[in-house]
Design a protein around this motif. Structure first.
Motif, PDB file in Angstrom:
ATOM      1  N   GLU A 105       0.889  -1.103   0.062  1.00 47.88           N
ATOM      2  CA  GLU A 105       0.158   0.070   0.007  1.00 47.88           C
ATOM      3  C   GLU A 105       0.660   1.330   0.084  1.00 47.88           C
ATOM      4  OE1 GLU A 105      -3.532   2.081   2.665  1.00 47.88           O
ATOM      5  OE2 GLU A 105      -3.056   0.147   2.898  1.00 47.88           O
ATOM      6  N   GLU A 106       1.933   1.222   0.930  1.00 43.41           N
ATOM      7  CA  GLU A 106       2.860   2.494   0.720  1.00 43.41           C
ATOM      8  C   GLU A 106       3.414   2.566  -0.592  1.00 43.41           C
ATOM      9  OE1 GLU A 106       5.935   1.780   3.693  1.00 43.41           O
ATOM     10  OE2 GLU A 106       4.462   1.344   5.339  1.00 43.41           O
ATOM     11  N   ILE A 107       3.925   1.484  -1.211  1.00 40.59           N
ATOM     12  CA  ILE A 107       4.357   1.807  -2.632  1.00 40.59           C
ATOM     13  C   ILE A 107       3.528   2.334  -3.621  1.00 40.59           C
ATOM     14  CG2 ILE A 107       5.500   0.340  -4.642  1.00 40.59           C
ATOM     15  CD1 ILE A 107       6.471  -1.610  -2.433  1.00 40.59           C
ATOM     16  N   HIS A 108       2.422   1.850  -3.670  1.00 42.88           N
ATOM     17  CA  HIS A 108       1.261   2.103  -4.441  1.00 42.88           C
ATOM     18  C   HIS A 108       0.804   3.842  -4.074  1.00 42.88           C
ATOM     19  CE1 HIS A 108       0.038  -0.731  -7.193  1.00 42.88           C
ATOM     20  NE2 HIS A 108       0.738  -1.518  -6.573  1.00 42.88           N
ATOM     21  N   ALA A 109       0.877   4.009  -2.817  1.00 45.41           N
ATOM     22  CA  ALA A 109       0.575   5.441  -2.389  1.00 45.41           C
ATOM     23  C   ALA A 109       1.456   6.357  -2.840  1.00 45.41           C
ATOM     24  CB  ALA A 109       0.305   5.581  -1.028  1.00 45.41           C
ATOM     25  N   ARG A 110       2.864   5.888  -2.856  1.00 42.31           N
ATOM     26  CA  ARG A 110       4.056   6.837  -3.059  1.00 42.31           C
ATOM     27  C   ARG A 110       4.245   6.764  -4.656  1.00 42.31           C
ATOM     28  NH1 ARG A 110       8.360   3.423  -1.828  1.00 42.31           N
ATOM     29  NH2 ARG A 110       7.640   3.500   0.265  1.00 42.31           N
ATOM     30  N   GLY A 111       3.583   5.686  -5.365  1.00 44.61           N
ATOM     31  CA  GLY A 111       3.920   5.662  -6.637  1.00 44.61           C
ATOM     32  C   GLY A 111       5.059   5.430  -7.094  1.00 44.61           C
ATOM     33  N   VAL A 112       5.975   4.818  -6.420  1.00 43.81           N
ATOM     34  CA  VAL A 112       7.480   4.627  -6.636  1.00 43.81           C
ATOM     35  C   VAL A 112       7.740   3.290  -5.729  1.00 43.81           C
ATOM     36  CG1 VAL A 112       9.822   5.225  -6.475  1.00 43.81           C
ATOM     37  CG2 VAL A 112       7.922   6.928  -7.259  1.00 43.81           C
ATOM     38  N   LEU A 113       8.509   2.276  -6.559  1.00 47.36           N
ATOM     39  CA  LEU A 113       9.201   1.347  -5.937  1.00 47.36           C
ATOM     40  C   LEU A 113      10.612   1.634  -5.938  1.00 47.36           C
ATOM     41  CD1 LEU A 113       9.327  -1.678  -4.905  1.00 47.36           C
ATOM     42  CD2 LEU A 113       9.887  -2.351  -7.355  1.00 47.36           C
ATOM     43  N   ARG A 114      11.021   1.756  -4.663  1.00 49.72           N
ATOM     44  CA  ARG A 114      12.639   2.226  -4.122  1.00 49.72           C
ATOM     45  C   ARG A 114      13.412   0.835  -3.958  1.00 49.72           C
ATOM     46  NH1 ARG A 114      12.066   5.095   1.243  1.00 49.72           N
ATOM     47  NH2 ARG A 114      11.021   2.973   1.457  1.00 49.72           N
ATOM     48  N   VAL A 115      14.267   0.678  -4.871  1.00 48.45           N
ATOM     49  CA  VAL A 115      15.117  -0.516  -4.987  1.00 48.45           C
ATOM     50  C   VAL A 115      16.454  -0.308  -4.498  1.00 48.45           C
ATOM     51  CG1 VAL A 115      15.836  -2.450  -6.662  1.00 48.45           C
ATOM     52  CG2 VAL A 115      13.353  -1.780  -6.904  1.00 48.45           C
ATOM     53  N   GLY A 116      17.055  -0.703  -3.455  1.00 49.64           N
ATOM     54  CA  GLY A 116      18.513  -0.656  -3.297  1.00 49.64           C
ATOM     55  C   GLY A 116      19.156  -1.653  -4.300  1.00 49.64           C
ATOM     56  N   SER A 117      20.484  -1.037  -4.639  1.00 52.12           N
ATOM     57  CA  SER A 117      21.234  -1.852  -5.539  1.00 52.12           C
ATOM     58  C   SER A 117      22.838  -1.364  -5.577  1.00 52.12           C
ATOM     59  CB  SER A 117      21.073  -1.586  -7.080  1.00 52.12           C
ATOM     60  OG  SER A 117      21.376  -2.599  -7.902  1.00 52.12           O
ATOM     61  N   THR A 118      23.721  -2.143  -5.504  1.00 54.70           N
ATOM     62  CA  THR A 118      25.086  -1.881  -5.292  1.00 54.70           C
ATOM     63  C   THR A 118      25.732  -1.056  -6.590  1.00 54.70           C
ATOM     64  OG1 THR A 118      25.955  -4.086  -5.562  1.00 54.70           O
ATOM     65  CG2 THR A 118      25.298  -3.491  -3.382  1.00 54.70           C
ATOM     66  N   GLY A 119      25.470  -1.453  -7.669  1.00 54.98           N
ATOM     67  CA  GLY A 119      26.128  -1.243  -8.694  1.00 54.98           C
ATOM     68  C   GLY A 119      27.468  -1.374  -9.011  1.00 54.98           C
ATOM     69  N   ASP A 120      28.044  -2.702  -8.295  1.00 56.11           N
ATOM     70  CA  ASP A 120      29.133  -3.039  -8.434  1.00 56.11           C
ATOM     71  C   ASP A 120      29.495  -4.505  -8.760  1.00 56.11           C
ATOM     72  OD1 ASP A 120      28.620  -3.863  -6.320  1.00 56.11           O
ATOM     73  OD2 ASP A 120      30.311  -3.177  -5.083  1.00 56.11           O
ATOM     74  N   TYR A 121      28.297  -5.153  -9.231  1.00 52.87           N
ATOM     75  CA  TYR A 121      28.514  -6.543  -9.265  1.00 52.87           C
ATOM     76  C   TYR A 121      27.748  -7.151 -10.676  1.00 52.87           C
ATOM     77  CZ  TYR A 121      27.537 -11.648  -7.751  1.00 52.87           C
ATOM     78  OH  TYR A 121      27.681 -12.716  -7.314  1.00 52.87           O
ATOM     79  N   LYS A 122      28.300  -7.217 -11.577  1.00 51.30           N
ATOM     80  CA  LYS A 122      28.239  -7.566 -12.788  1.00 51.30           C
ATOM     81  C   LYS A 122      28.039  -9.137 -13.048  1.00 51.30           C
ATOM     82  CE  LYS A 122      31.548  -4.295 -15.053  1.00 51.30           C
ATOM     83  NZ  LYS A 122      32.810  -4.199 -15.744  1.00 51.30           N
ATOM     84  N   PRO A 123      27.085  -9.728 -13.487  1.00 55.98           N
ATOM     85  CA  PRO A 123      26.050  -8.996 -14.403  1.00 55.98           C
ATOM     86  C   PRO A 123      24.659  -8.527 -13.692  1.00 55.98           C
ATOM     87  CG  PRO A 123      25.696 -11.480 -14.433  1.00 55.98           C
ATOM     88  CD  PRO A 123      26.490 -11.121 -13.602  1.00 55.98           C
ATOM     89  N   PHE A 124      24.641  -8.489 -12.419  1.00 57.81           N
ATOM     90  CA  PHE A 124      23.453  -8.224 -11.468  1.00 57.81           C
ATOM     91  C   PHE A 124      23.188  -6.530 -11.636  1.00 57.81           C
ATOM     92  CE2 PHE A 124      24.938 -12.299  -9.911  1.00 57.81           C
ATOM     93  CZ  PHE A 124      23.732 -13.105 -10.296  1.00 57.81           C
ATOM     94  N   SER A 125      24.228  -5.995 -11.275  1.00 59.20           N
ATOM     95  CA  SER A 125      23.987  -4.597 -11.126  1.00 59.20           C
ATOM     96  C   SER A 125      25.206  -3.747 -10.980  1.00 59.20           C
ATOM     97  CB  SER A 125      23.471  -4.242  -9.712  1.00 59.20           C
ATOM     98  OG  SER A 125      23.493  -3.033  -9.286  1.00 59.20           O
ATOM     99  N   TYR A 126      25.202  -2.686 -12.152  1.00 62.24           N
ATOM    100  CA  TYR A 126      26.571  -1.833 -12.577  1.00 62.24           C
ATOM    101  C   TYR A 126      25.971  -0.737 -12.540  1.00 62.24           C
ATOM    102  CZ  TYR A 126      30.702  -0.345 -14.875  1.00 62.24           C
ATOM    103  OH  TYR A 126      31.761   0.415 -15.129  1.00 62.24           O
ATOM    104  N   ARG A 127      26.791   0.350 -11.761  1.00 59.56           N
ATOM    105  CA  ARG A 127      26.701   1.648 -12.245  1.00 59.56           C
ATOM    106  C   ARG A 127      27.388   2.203 -13.199  1.00 59.56           C
ATOM    107  NH1 ARG A 127      26.029   5.730  -6.575  1.00 59.56           N
ATOM    108  NH2 ARG A 127      25.130   7.440  -7.756  1.00 59.56           N
ATOM    109  N   ALA A 128      26.765   2.512 -14.187  1.00 58.43           N
ATOM    110  CA  ALA A 128      27.324   3.024 -15.550  1.00 58.43           C
ATOM    111  C   ALA A 128      27.532   4.708 -15.582  1.00 58.43           C
ATOM    112  CB  ALA A 128      26.869   2.659 -16.686  1.00 58.43           C
ATOM    113  N   GLY A 129      27.076   5.067 -14.559  1.00 58.15           N
ATOM    114  CA  GLY A 129      27.082   6.739 -14.543  1.00 58.15           C
ATOM    115  C   GLY A 129      26.426   6.963 -13.187  1.00 58.15           C
ATOM    116  N   ALA A 130      26.311   8.231 -13.075  1.00 60.09           N
ATOM    117  CA  ALA A 130      25.757   8.813 -11.849  1.00 60.09           C
ATOM    118  C   ALA A 130      24.395   8.492 -11.382  1.00 60.09           C
ATOM    119  CB  ALA A 130      25.775  10.660 -11.897  1.00 60.09           C
ATOM    120  N   ASN A 131      23.707   8.384 -12.590  1.00 62.90           N
ATOM    121  CA  ASN A 131      22.102   8.003 -12.268  1.00 62.90           C
ATOM    122  C   ASN A 131      21.714   6.954 -13.263  1.00 62.90           C
ATOM    123  OD1 ASN A 131      21.332   9.927 -10.133  1.00 62.90           O
ATOM    124  ND2 ASN A 131      21.719  11.547 -11.822  1.00 62.90           N
TER     125      ASN A 131
END
Length: 408
Positions: A23-49
């Motif tokens: 309900e919080e997610i839908h009320a907010r309209g945003v799903l906030r997902v934590g990610s480290t951005g340093d673990y290929k192939p799962f998550s990689y931070r290719a730029g600031a955003n």
């Protein structure tokens, strides 16, 4: 019928959440997902955003299923559970391993991958590090990234080795290539990927890792959200969609990312350049200066073994793309009757040194990827598109392949 049942379960799970996280997610309209951005192939931070990878794509699919927007919240392995406890994000998707320690604070979805710890080392050292007994020796220089299961495994199973906790999981493999470390202990999937990116490195028995662990989505202690995520994930697994995504990200041209980032960073300076020129009412086009930039890049490229035509074509296309962005900004500022920009950087003393630094990075990345690129078409096409229209400029730095990039 099976799909209809799964869809019904999703709707039922969503409807049953009264004051929970869904309900919080839908009320907010945003799903906030934590990610480290340093673990290929799962998550990689290719730029600031700019995050890419299998779990970033999964996060986007989950947000779409929920009918909300996706927000990737950067985190790190050492701070992951602290950030999670501080409610900085709703869930975590970053190739997270299921551990008893994490289960004390959170729930996990059903597993979507089974993996385990195994060594990666220089290929000539493969036979030296086949067993934990061989690794757990005082003369062995073992390196790991901080705060996650890699460090815990190394400390538990190789206490006699010389352990270095290296802060950057993106560049850590270069430490093994350079000889600064003998090996790293990490997940088998990462060793398979990194040996492709670094021909000097070889994964040691990735099909028979030292242990096994499950990869899953880290969730808050909310039963309704777990039901929803589990049902959604099981549907992706049973439909084959997850496997297709997994295969695509394993085949992603990760070695090209430093090149794409350099191109991206250079083009992003276009607005700063435009502000500096606007303040002194300088023309956008400066053909003598452009010729000097291209000539200098060509000369620098020669020292790296790059063909003159490659370098000249890439930098000409990038300059044209930058001018397109600048022209659009000039037109907007004229319409707004904009005045002097107090925050404009100095063109000669601030911007040009940055451009010189990026030029060096770009050329080195081109040199590192000559065999992959074969010609400059993959570099020039997005830049030529940017030079054709301001709308294309906004998308000019989409990846140098047809794979998915998620921007937030």
């Amino acid at each position: 019928m099976k799909r209809l049942l799964l869809s019904t379960l999703l709707v039922t799970a969503l409807a049953s959440a009264h004051a929970g996280r869904l309900e919080e997610i839908h009320a907010r309209g945003v799903l906030r997902v934590g990610s480290t951005g340093d673990y290929k192939p799962f998550s990689y931070r290719a730029g600031a955003n700019d995050f890419i990878g299998l779990d970033v794509e999964q996060a986007g699919e989950l947000a779409r299923a929920m009918g909300v927007k996706l927000e990737i919240v950067p985190t790190s392995w050492p701070t992951l559970m602290t950030d999670f406890g501080a409610d900085k994000f709703d869930i975590v998707l970053s190739g997270v391993s299921v551990t008893a320690e994490r289960q004390q604070q959170a729930l996990f979805s059903v597993s979507y991958l089974r993996d385990g710890k195994t060594p990666i080392t220089r290929c000539e050292n493969q036979l030296r590090f086949q067993t934990l007994e061989q690794i757990n020796q005082p003369a062995v220089r073992l390196i790991v990234n901080p705060g996650g299961t890699n460090e815990r495994f190394a400390r538990a199973h190789a206490p006699h080795a010389q352990l270095t906790v290296y802060p950057d999981n993106v560049t850590i493999f270069g430490q093994i290539v350079s000889g600064a470390a003998d090996l790293m202990m990490t997940d088998a999937i990462e060793t398979r990927l990194q040996q492709r990116l670094h021909p000097e490195l070889c994964a040691v028995h990735p099909d028979a890792p030292f242990d096994t662990a499950e990869k899953a989505i880290l969730l808050p202690r909310d039963a309704e959200l777990k039901i929803y995520v589990d049902t959604w994930l099981q549907q992706r697994i049973s439909s084959g969609g997850l496997q297709k995504s997994f295969d695509r990200w394993l085949d992603y041209p990760w070695a090209l990312e430093p090149l794409r980032q350099a191109i991206d960073e250079r083009l992003l300076l276009a607005e700063a350049v435009a502000r500096a020129k606007w303040n002194v009412q300088a023309p956008i086009e400066d053909l003598p200066r452009e010729a000097q930039v291209i000539a200098a890049a060509v000369q620098q490229g020669r020292t790296l073994g790059l063909p003159d035509a490659w370098v000249a074509a890439v930098f000409k296309a990038q300059i044209e793309a930058s001018k397109t962005v600048q022209r659009e900004l000039y037109a907007k500022w004229k319409a707004q009757q904009a005045g002097h920009f107090d925050d404009a950087p100095d063109l000669a003393n601030t911007i040009r040194p940055q451009l010189d630094r990026i030029t060096t990075q770009l050329l080195r990345a081109m040199a590192d990827n000559q065999a992959t690129l074969k010609d400059t078409a993959r570099l020039i096409r997005p830049l030529e598109a940017a030079a054709l229209s301001p709308a294309a400029a906004a998308q000019a730095l989409a990846p140098l392949s047809a794979h998915v990039v998620v921007r937030f």
